[in-house]
Design a protein around this motif. Structure first.
Motif, PDB file in Angstrom:
ATOM      1  N   SER A  81      -3.603   3.666   2.423  1.00 20.13           N
ATOM      2  CA  SER A  81      -3.898   2.747   1.305  1.00 20.13           C
ATOM      3  C   SER A  81      -4.273   1.363   1.826  1.00 20.13           C
ATOM      4  O   SER A  81      -5.148   0.684   1.273  1.00 20.13           O
ATOM      5  CB  SER A  81      -2.704   2.653   0.354  1.00 20.13           C
ATOM      6  N   GLN A  82      -3.615   0.936   2.923  1.00 20.74           N
ATOM      7  CA  GLN A  82      -3.938  -0.359   3.532  1.00 20.74           C
ATOM      8  C   GLN A  82      -5.326  -0.358   4.165  1.00 20.74           C
ATOM      9  O   GLN A  82      -5.992  -1.393   4.241  1.00 20.74           O
ATOM     10  CB  GLN A  82      -2.873  -0.707   4.578  1.00 20.74           C
ATOM     11  N   LEU A  83      -5.751   0.838   4.617  1.00 21.40           N
ATOM     12  CA  LEU A  83      -7.074   0.974   5.235  1.00 21.40           C
ATOM     13  C   LEU A  83      -8.165   1.286   4.213  1.00 21.40           C
ATOM     14  O   LEU A  83      -9.340   1.398   4.577  1.00 21.40           O
ATOM     15  CB  LEU A  83      -7.041   2.078   6.303  1.00 21.40           C
ATOM     16  N   GLY A  84      -7.783   1.462   2.946  1.00 22.93           N
ATOM     17  CA  GLY A  84      -8.752   1.749   1.899  1.00 22.93           C
ATOM     18  C   GLY A  84      -9.321   3.152   1.946  1.00 22.93           C
ATOM     19  O   GLY A  84     -10.445   3.395   1.500  1.00 22.93           O
ATOM     20  N   GLU A  85      -8.539   4.105   2.466  1.00 19.01           N
ATOM     21  CA  GLU A  85      -9.010   5.495   2.548  1.00 19.01           C
ATOM     22  C   GLU A  85      -9.065   6.133   1.157  1.00 19.01           C
ATOM     23  O   GLU A  85      -8.160   5.951   0.340  1.00 19.01           O
ATOM     24  CB  GLU A  85      -8.068   6.321   3.431  1.00 19.01           C
ATOM     25  N   ALA A  86     -10.145   6.913   0.908  1.00 18.06           N
ATOM     26  CA  ALA A  86     -10.322   7.555  -0.401  1.00 18.06           C
ATOM     27  C   ALA A  86      -9.287   8.646  -0.648  1.00 18.06           C
ATOM     28  O   ALA A  86      -8.864   8.872  -1.793  1.00 18.06           O
ATOM     29  CB  ALA A  86     -11.728   8.147  -0.500  1.00 18.06           C
ATOM     30  N   ARG A  87      -8.827   9.294   0.430  1.00 19.71           N
ATOM     31  CA  ARG A  87      -7.900  10.417   0.277  1.00 19.71           C
ATOM     32  C   ARG A  87      -6.538   9.999  -0.260  1.00 19.71           C
ATOM     33  O   ARG A  87      -5.744  10.837  -0.685  1.00 19.71           O
ATOM     34  CB  ARG A  87      -7.726  11.143   1.613  1.00 19.71           C
ATOM     35  N   VAL A  88      -6.281   8.692  -0.295  1.00 16.63           N
ATOM     36  CA  VAL A  88      -4.985   8.198  -0.724  1.00 16.63           C
ATOM     37  C   VAL A  88      -4.716   8.507  -2.196  1.00 16.63           C
ATOM     38  O   VAL A  88      -3.572   8.554  -2.645  1.00 16.63           O
ATOM     39  CB  VAL A  88      -4.874   6.678  -0.451  1.00 16.63           C
ATOM     40  N   ASN A  93      -2.578  15.419  -0.302  1.00 14.17           N
ATOM     41  CA  ASN A  93      -2.980  15.225   1.092  1.00 14.17           C
ATOM     42  C   ASN A  93      -1.796  14.825   1.977  1.00 14.17           C
ATOM     43  O   ASN A  93      -1.898  14.868   3.203  1.00 14.17           O
ATOM     44  CB  ASN A  93      -4.060  14.151   1.196  1.00 14.17           C
ATOM     45  N   TYR A  94      -0.703  14.429   1.355  1.00 14.58           N
ATOM     46  CA  TYR A  94       0.442  13.915   2.117  1.00 14.58           C
ATOM     47  C   TYR A  94       1.685  14.804   1.971  1.00 14.58           C
ATOM     48  O   TYR A  94       2.780  14.398   2.321  1.00 14.58           O
ATOM     49  CB  TYR A  94       0.746  12.478   1.668  1.00 14.58           C
ATOM     50  N   ILE A  95       1.461  16.001   1.457  1.00 12.12           N
ATOM     51  CA  ILE A  95       2.538  16.983   1.379  1.00 12.12           C
ATOM     52  C   ILE A  95       2.425  17.909   2.587  1.00 12.12           C
ATOM     53  O   ILE A  95       1.412  18.586   2.779  1.00 12.12           O
ATOM     54  CB  ILE A  95       2.456  17.809   0.076  1.00 12.12           C
ATOM     55  N   VAL A  96       3.443  17.912   3.428  1.00  9.98           N
ATOM     56  CA  VAL A  96       3.457  18.732   4.643  1.00  9.98           C
ATOM     57  C   VAL A  96       4.297  19.989   4.372  1.00  9.98           C
ATOM     58  O   VAL A  96       5.492  19.886   4.067  1.00  9.98           O
ATOM     59  CB  VAL A  96       4.049  17.960   5.843  1.00  9.98           C
TER      60      VAL A  96
END
Length: 282
Positions: A81-88, A93-96
């Motif tokens: 989110s700090q890098l402005g990534e669209a996948r955020v 995408n963040y569930i392992v």
């Protein structure tokens, strides 16, 4: 679908019955026994014999039940989110996925090994009751219900280092792997070393079982340690005559480091040898 052992694993009739009963009942098979009696290897051999994939979950003292289901990687999402990534914007995408999720999501039935469950916190088994019962769980972050496509064959091992909760035990089919007797041990050795001299095996087993019966021994040598010791004896081309020497004044066996794994037990064997030497002089 019946398990009868494999060419590389000697399974007693009782063990075969336990594995097949757990499969028929669709309950987790809880295997207890001394370290080195082949509990972990059993799961691998069941998978090989039934031609099924295996998923291994090795438990540590810090392992939590939630890790077997899934983990939410909040740190990576914050960084993106700090890098402005669209996948955020897509939390999935963040569930392992954890090992249970992998087993539930597999295209075919798998063997799921939960190894050394007694290493974890006492609440760990209780935290898996619902998931192992219903073969499903809920992912709160994505509002998703994960249901097993095919019920896995669950094999759980324990070194009996701590008691497991009654509620958990009620849901398992239990089997205790007794330490192999002499005849079974000969079969196990033959599987590992088909060409080994039988005289060497005979003399080595005499020493091995003698060491295991020494009163006060902190850690008895295991099957896997016997296999390692025999490998060393063969590599050093140890004459059977050395093993045949039953002089109790020489209580420590040759290449003892493969069998005796702590200084207390070494000192115990040395004291026994010293006491026998004094008695023989008297």
């Amino acid at each position: 679908m019946n398990f009868e052992g494999t060419q590389s694993y000697v399974a007693t009739k009782d063990l075969q019955m336990a594995v097949n009963a757990a499969i028929r009942l669709q309950r987790p098979l809880l295997i207890k026994g001394e370290p080195g009696t082949g509990k972990t290897m059993l799961a691998e051999e069941v998978a090989e014999a039934l031609k099924l994939p295996i998923i291994k979950w090795h438990i540590k003292s810090t392992t939590k039940a939630q890790q077997g289901l899934y983990e939410y990687d909040a740190v990576s999402r914050l960084r993106d989110s700090q890098l402005g990534e669209a996948r955020v914007h897509d939390i999935s995408n963040y569930i392992v996925k954890g090992k249970l999720w992998e087993a539930f999501d597999a295209d075919q039935q798998v063997v799921l090994l939960i190894d050394e469950i007694d290493k974890a916190d006492i609440e760990f088994p209780n935290d898996l009751l619902l998931e192992l019962d219903r073969m499903e769980f809920y992912v709160y972050e994505t509002q998703q219900r994960v249901v097993a496509r095919r019920r896995p064959i669950v094999i759980i091992t324990s070194n009996n280092e701590k008691e497991l909760p009654d509620a958990f035990l009620r849901r398992c089919f239990f089997h205790y792997i007794s330490f192999p007797d002499r005849e079974t041990m000969i079969q196990i050795v033959k599987v590992h070393y088909p060409e080994i001299k039988q005289e060497l095996v005979k003399e080595a087993l005499e020493i091995f079982f003698d060491v295991r019966t020494v009163p006060g021994l902190k850690k008895k040598p295991s099957t896997s340690e016997l296999i390692d010791w025999l490998k060393l004896l063969m590599a050093d081309d140890m004459p059977e005559e050395v093993l045949k020497n039953k002089d109790a004044a020489k209580a420590i066996p040759p290449l003892y480091g493969a069998l005796v794994k702590n200084e207390q037990d070494v000192h115990l064997l040395e004291r026994l040898a010293f006491m026998h030497r004094r008695q023989s002089r008297g």
